[in-house]
Design an enzyme around this catalytic site. Sequence first.
Site, short mmCIF file in Angstrom:
data_model
loop_
_atom_site.label_atom_id
_atom_site.label_comp_id
_atom_site.label_asym_id
_atom_site.label_seq_id
_atom_site.Cartn_x
_atom_site.Cartn_y
_atom_site.Cartn_z
N ARG A 115 0.76 -1.18 -0.22
CA ARG A 115 0.23 0.06 -0.26
C ARG A 115 0.95 1.49 -0.13
O ARG A 115 0.65 2.10 -0.87
CB ARG A 115 -0.90 -0.19 1.22
CG ARG A 115 -1.90 1.28 1.33
CD ARG A 115 -3.05 1.68 2.53
NE ARG A 115 -3.23 -0.02 3.25
CZ ARG A 115 -3.95 -0.82 2.99
NH1 ARG A 115 -5.16 -0.65 1.81
NH2 ARG A 115 -4.48 -1.40 3.65
N TYR A 116 2.37 1.11 0.62
CA TYR A 116 3.10 2.48 0.76
C TYR A 116 4.32 2.32 0.05
O TYR A 116 4.19 1.14 -0.10
CB TYR A 116 2.83 2.43 2.42
CG TYR A 116 2.06 3.00 3.31
CD1 TYR A 116 1.27 3.83 3.54
CD2 TYR A 116 1.54 1.50 4.11
CE1 TYR A 116 0.63 4.38 4.72
CE2 TYR A 116 1.00 1.44 5.08
CZ TYR A 116 -0.04 2.51 5.07
OH TYR A 116 -0.79 3.06 5.77
N ARG A 119 7.31 0.43 1.73
CA ARG A 119 6.89 -1.04 3.12
C ARG A 119 5.88 -1.84 1.71
O ARG A 119 5.33 -1.75 1.91
CB ARG A 119 6.69 -0.28 4.12
CG ARG A 119 5.75 0.49 4.59
CD ARG A 119 6.04 1.23 5.52
NE ARG A 119 5.67 1.87 5.92
CZ ARG A 119 4.88 3.42 5.09
NH1 ARG A 119 5.68 3.68 4.08
NH2 ARG A 119 4.19 4.22 5.90
N CYS A 128 -2.80 -17.78 14.58
CA CYS A 128 -2.78 -17.67 15.39
C CYS A 128 -2.88 -18.17 16.33
O CYS A 128 -3.54 -19.59 17.18
CB CYS A 128 -3.89 -16.55 16.36
SG CYS A 128 -3.80 -14.89 14.66
N CYS A 132 -8.21 -13.50 18.48
CA CYS A 132 -9.04 -11.90 18.95
C CYS A 132 -10.06 -11.76 18.48
O CYS A 132 -10.36 -11.31 17.38
CB CYS A 132 -8.34 -10.55 18.36
SG CYS A 132 -6.50 -10.54 19.25
N CYS A 135 -10.92 -9.04 15.24
CA CYS A 135 -9.35 -9.72 14.19
C CYS A 135 -10.23 -8.56 12.66
O CYS A 135 -10.81 -8.26 12.74
CB CYS A 135 -9.65 -10.82 14.17
SG CYS A 135 -8.14 -11.16 12.97
N ARG A 137 -8.89 -9.39 10.28
CA ARG A 137 -8.19 -10.48 9.05
C ARG A 137 -8.96 -11.53 9.07
O ARG A 137 -9.20 -12.74 8.99
CB ARG A 137 -7.32 -10.44 8.57
CG ARG A 137 -6.03 -9.61 8.14
CD ARG A 137 -5.10 -9.65 7.50
NE ARG A 137 -3.86 -8.73 7.62
CZ ARG A 137 -3.50 -8.25 8.51
NH1 ARG A 137 -2.99 -8.88 9.54
NH2 ARG A 137 -3.48 -6.19 8.12
N ASP A 296 -11.89 -0.82 13.11
CA ASP A 296 -11.70 -0.83 12.05
C ASP A 296 -13.08 -1.88 11.60
O ASP A 296 -13.92 -2.44 12.44
CB ASP A 296 -11.42 -2.25 11.54
CG ASP A 296 -9.95 -1.97 10.73
OD1 ASP A 296 -9.86 -0.50 11.24
OD2 ASP A 296 -8.79 -2.92 10.85
N ASP A 333 -7.30 3.67 10.35
CA ASP A 333 -6.71 2.47 9.12
C ASP A 333 -7.97 2.91 7.83
O ASP A 333 -9.31 2.64 8.43
CB ASP A 333 -6.39 1.49 9.14
CG ASP A 333 -5.41 0.80 8.65
OD1 ASP A 333 -5.14 1.41 7.20
OD2 ASP A 333 -4.81 -0.42 8.97
N LYS A 340 -3.15 4.20 6.55
CA LYS A 340 -3.01 4.51 8.36
C LYS A 340 -2.96 6.25 8.16
O LYS A 340 -2.37 6.91 8.24
CB LYS A 340 -2.35 3.92 8.67
CG LYS A 340 -1.56 2.58 9.29
CD LYS A 340 -0.90 1.95 10.12
CE LYS A 340 -0.50 0.62 10.53
NZ LYS A 340 -0.38 -0.11 8.92
C1 LIG Z 1 0.55 -0.58 8.55
C2 LIG Z 1 1.11 -1.20 7.39
C3 LIG Z 1 2.11 -1.34 7.06
C4 LIG Z 1 3.34 -0.46 7.79
O1 LIG Z 1 2.88 0.57 8.69
P1 LIG Z 1 3.65 2.26 9.37
O2 LIG Z 1 2.77 2.93 9.63
O3 LIG Z 1 5.22 1.81 8.58
O4 LIG Z 1 3.82 1.25 10.76
C5 LIG Z 1 2.08 -1.80 5.99
N1 LIG Z 1 1.65 -1.93 5.17
C6 LIG Z 1 0.78 -1.91 5.20
C7 LIG Z 1 -0.19 -2.54 4.24
C8 LIG Z 1 -0.15 -1.69 6.86
O5 LIG Z 1 -1.21 -2.26 6.55
#
Ligand SMILES: *Cc1c(COP(=O)(O)O)cnc(C)c1O
Length: 446
Positions: A115-116, A119, A128, A132, A135, A137, A296, A333, A340
């Site tokens: 998404r980002y 990362r 798990c 929870c 959850c 997911r 969520d 989120d 986020k």
């Molecule tokens: C939470 C998340 C991350 C990591 O986010 P940070 O803000 O860097 O901790 C990376 N990818 C996805 C899809 C996420 O949901």
Amino acid sequence: MPEKFKSQRAPIYADIPDEKWNSWRWQLSHRLNTLEEIEKVLHLTDSEREALATQDLFRVDITPYFISLINPDDPNDPIRKQVIPTAAEMVPFTAMMEDSLAEDKHSPVPGLVHRYPDRALMLVTTQCATYCRYCTRSRIVGDPSATFSRDEFEMQIEYLKQTPQIRDVLLSGGDPLVLAPKILERILKALREIPHIEIIRIGSRVPVFMPMRIDNDLTTMLEKYHPLWINIHVNHPNEITAELDEATDKLAKAGIPLGNQSVLLAGVNDCPHIQRDLVQKLVRIKTRPYYLYQCDLVEGAGHFRTPVAKGIEIIEGLRGHTSGYAVPQFIIDAPGGGGKIPVQPNYMVSSSDHKVILRNYEGYMTTYEEPEEYKSHDSKNCAYCQSKRPEMGQTGLTGLLDGEKMFIKPEGFDLLHNRGGIQHRLRDDAKWQPRGIGSGDIEDNN
Ligand SMILES: *Cc1c(COP(=O)(O)O)cnc(C)c1O
């Protein structure tokens, strides 16, 4: 010395020898998942009975260690609410979704959410130690048939290899620390062989559900894959025990920086006093509060949701009142997959040119006088800035500030505002080309 953290065993486990109790394999294989088993530990309410007797309920499994932390006579026990289902789980609500963060839509290959820009989130299992009830997911978690195949794992690794912009890989699931140690190591090794991956993170609730899993074999293995960070998931101070303290101590001694991600849950931790106690205990166990999430919009979690204002109130009750290290970011989120979004109380009250008015946590108001002369850093002409990794089309508002583009438009904006009109003498695209911004190509500024 501050008061020691407690250690607790439900009466039915009083005669279990320590070597069994302290074995994570014993804990995993003696998890409770039926009404009959759970009833031996807790006095169940009608609503819990109804849920436990329901087919197709999101999976129930609780380690003997974790269920022992529940006060068996308190139907509102904050740990109980997180792991024992009630009939409220089956009540739908407005805006409820199966995959509220649209993770599967953001997965170029199964189980890898990118998404980002820099990362990616890698789902390595659907299993798990304990499930929870809220959850995010639950669409895949708990279902062994939904877990990721070896082929899918190879596809995830291949995607990461082919995507040099990714410098941070976050392992989640499910819980990566329930994987067989050999499989976990195989994943870490495969990631470490990719030169552009700088850091690896693991998101795990195993230290909380089954702290005995954090043994020397595990930390010795993890240490080989540094820099490695771990985020745990504690929601209430009652989860912080002598055993969890020992587990985080081992991880910290292995050089692993520890964070905590909590979910704001009605009836569990929706109070500034509980949260203050929680974050202060977390820093005592060497764990820095990282995020506090708004719950969520996921099936089964409706009764856990709070107004967003509750999160603001909690941050108001933390910032300034306790160590800055202990204050998490409150995060929503984004439903639909925006990622986020941090939300916090307003500390900047007003401003004029060269002056801002701020208030602190006590309500003290101050002015900050800004410089009248300021020459900003010229990153366009700076070799250092220009040598950094590009952000690959996700510059967002930074792109606006940098002068890379002047607008971000909603989908279909130009077409809608064209109003089905004609290309007439006054409509010349060059008129809307902002001077000195972007590459000069009109398309690039959209
Ligand atoms: C939470 C998340 C991350 C990591 O986010 P940070 O803000 O860097 O901790 C990376 N990818 C996805 C899809 C996420 O949901």
